[in-house]
Scaffold this active site. Sequence first.
Site, mmCIF file in Angstrom:
data_model
loop_
_atom_site.group_PDB
_atom_site.id
_atom_site.type_symbol
_atom_site.label_atom_id
_atom_site.label_comp_id
_atom_site.label_asym_id
_atom_site.label_seq_id
_atom_site.Cartn_x
_atom_site.Cartn_y
_atom_site.Cartn_z
ATOM 1 N N ASP A 70 22.604 4.523 75.178
ATOM 2 C CA ASP A 70 23.620 5.290 74.446
ATOM 3 C C ASP A 70 24.781 4.461 73.912
ATOM 4 O O ASP A 70 25.519 4.934 73.045
ATOM 5 C CB ASP A 70 24.201 6.385 75.346
ATOM 6 N N CYS A 107 59.451 14.767 104.497
ATOM 7 C CA CYS A 107 59.983 15.884 103.708
ATOM 8 C C CYS A 107 60.444 17.024 104.608
ATOM 9 O O CYS A 107 61.383 17.750 104.264
ATOM 10 C CB CYS A 107 58.917 16.390 102.738
ATOM 11 N N SER A 141 18.879 9.402 92.796
ATOM 12 C CA SER A 141 19.234 8.524 93.914
ATOM 13 C C SER A 141 20.469 9.030 94.646
ATOM 14 O O SER A 141 20.498 9.083 95.886
ATOM 15 C CB SER A 141 19.473 7.098 93.411
ATOM 16 N N GLU A 183 59.090 18.158 97.410
ATOM 17 C CA GLU A 183 60.250 18.762 98.059
ATOM 18 C C GLU A 183 61.528 17.986 97.730
ATOM 19 O O GLU A 183 62.579 18.581 97.461
ATOM 20 C CB GLU A 183 60.050 18.802 99.577
#
Length: 375
Positions: free
Chosen positions: A202, A81, A310, A46
Amino acid sequence: MQRALQLAAETTALASPNPQVGCVLVRDGETIAEGAHLYANRDHAEIAALKQAAERGTSPKDSTAYVTLEPCSHHGRTGPCADALIAAGISRCVIATVDPNPQVSGRGIVKLQAAGIEVTVGVLQQPARDLNEAFIHFIRTQTPFVTLKAALSVDGKLAPPPAHRFPNQPHWLTGPAARAEVHLLRHASDAILTGIGTVLADNPLLTDRSGKPRRRPLLRVILDTHLRIPLDSQLVLTASSARTTTPDLLILCGTPAPPEKIAALEALGIEVETLPDHAGRLSLPAALAALAERNILSLLLECGSHLNGSFLRQNLVDKATLIYSETELGDQALPFAQGIPSPYLFEQALTRVTRTALGSDAFVTGYLHDPWPQP
C-alpha cells in the site's frame, strides 16, 4: 460530572502517558472554576481548577469538587491533589471512579474522608473508565492497550487478491465518513503498527490526519524482520525523527536484517531496533515490550491478514473495531485474519459490543479483555 468528563475528553493525545482527568468546582449550584490535566503543563486537573479559582479571585472553600478520577495521594511529578483539595477547604468531593493504580487506589478517598470531606464515588463511572482504559491497562500490565482495527467487505474479507490490485496503492473499502473516524482512532492512540507486507502493498503514510493537536507525534511502528522497507517509501520520506527530538517512525527488525540497511535508515534519523525472531517471525510480545519502554500506552493495529491472525492467536488484542462496507470481495480475497474463519464468528468473542453506522458503513466495536480489574 458531565462537564468534568467533557474537559477530560478534550485532552485526548495531550495527557498521555498520564490519565485524562477533568475537574469542576461548584458552589451553590454555580461553577466557580474548572480544569483538566495536560501533561506538558504538569498541573493535575484539580490543581488547574484551584489555580483558575485563584485567578478569578474566588475562594474554593465549602465548594464541591467533581473529579473524573480519584485524586492522587502520592508525590509524583507534582504533589498530592488530595492534599491540595483539603487545604483549599472543599466540603465535598464527587469522584467518577477509583484509581486502580496501586500508588493511589482508595488512598486519596481515605485521606479526603479523614479530613472531614464528604466523598461520593461512582457517578458516571463507566464513561470515566472508558476514557482511561489504556492508562489503566498499562498501570496494571506494563504493556500497551492494543486495539485491532480492520476495514472489511460485507463478506468479511480484508482486501482483494493481489492479482486484482495496483501496486503501491491502498484499496479503499469504506467511505469518507468511516475514514475520518479512523483518523480519530489514530488520534486517540500513542502508536500505530503494521507489517512490512502492508507497507510494500500500500505504501501508506499511517499518519494522524484528524487535524487535532497532539503532545507527541503518533509513533508509526513497522514490523520488518529482514528490513525490506524501501528508502523511498512514504514512511521513510516523511519520518520526522531526523528533524525533531521525538521520533515518529520506529522499525522493528530481526537478526537477519542487513547491517548496511540499518545504517542507512539510522543515517536518516530513523529509529531501528532489533528484536528476537524465530523462523523469520518477530516476537510480538517483545515488540509490545519495546513500545512499553517508550511509554506507549495505546497501540492501534492496522495490519494485514497474517499479523491480525498472529496478534489474535497470541491473545495480544484487547479491543477490536471492525468496519464493514457494502462491497463484496469474493472467496479469493484476503481473509480478515489468518486462522480466524470469519470476522462474524470472531465478533461472538467480544464483550460490551457497540454497533453504529457511518454513511453506508457499519462500525462494530467490542472488548476481548476488560482493562479494569473486576471486584
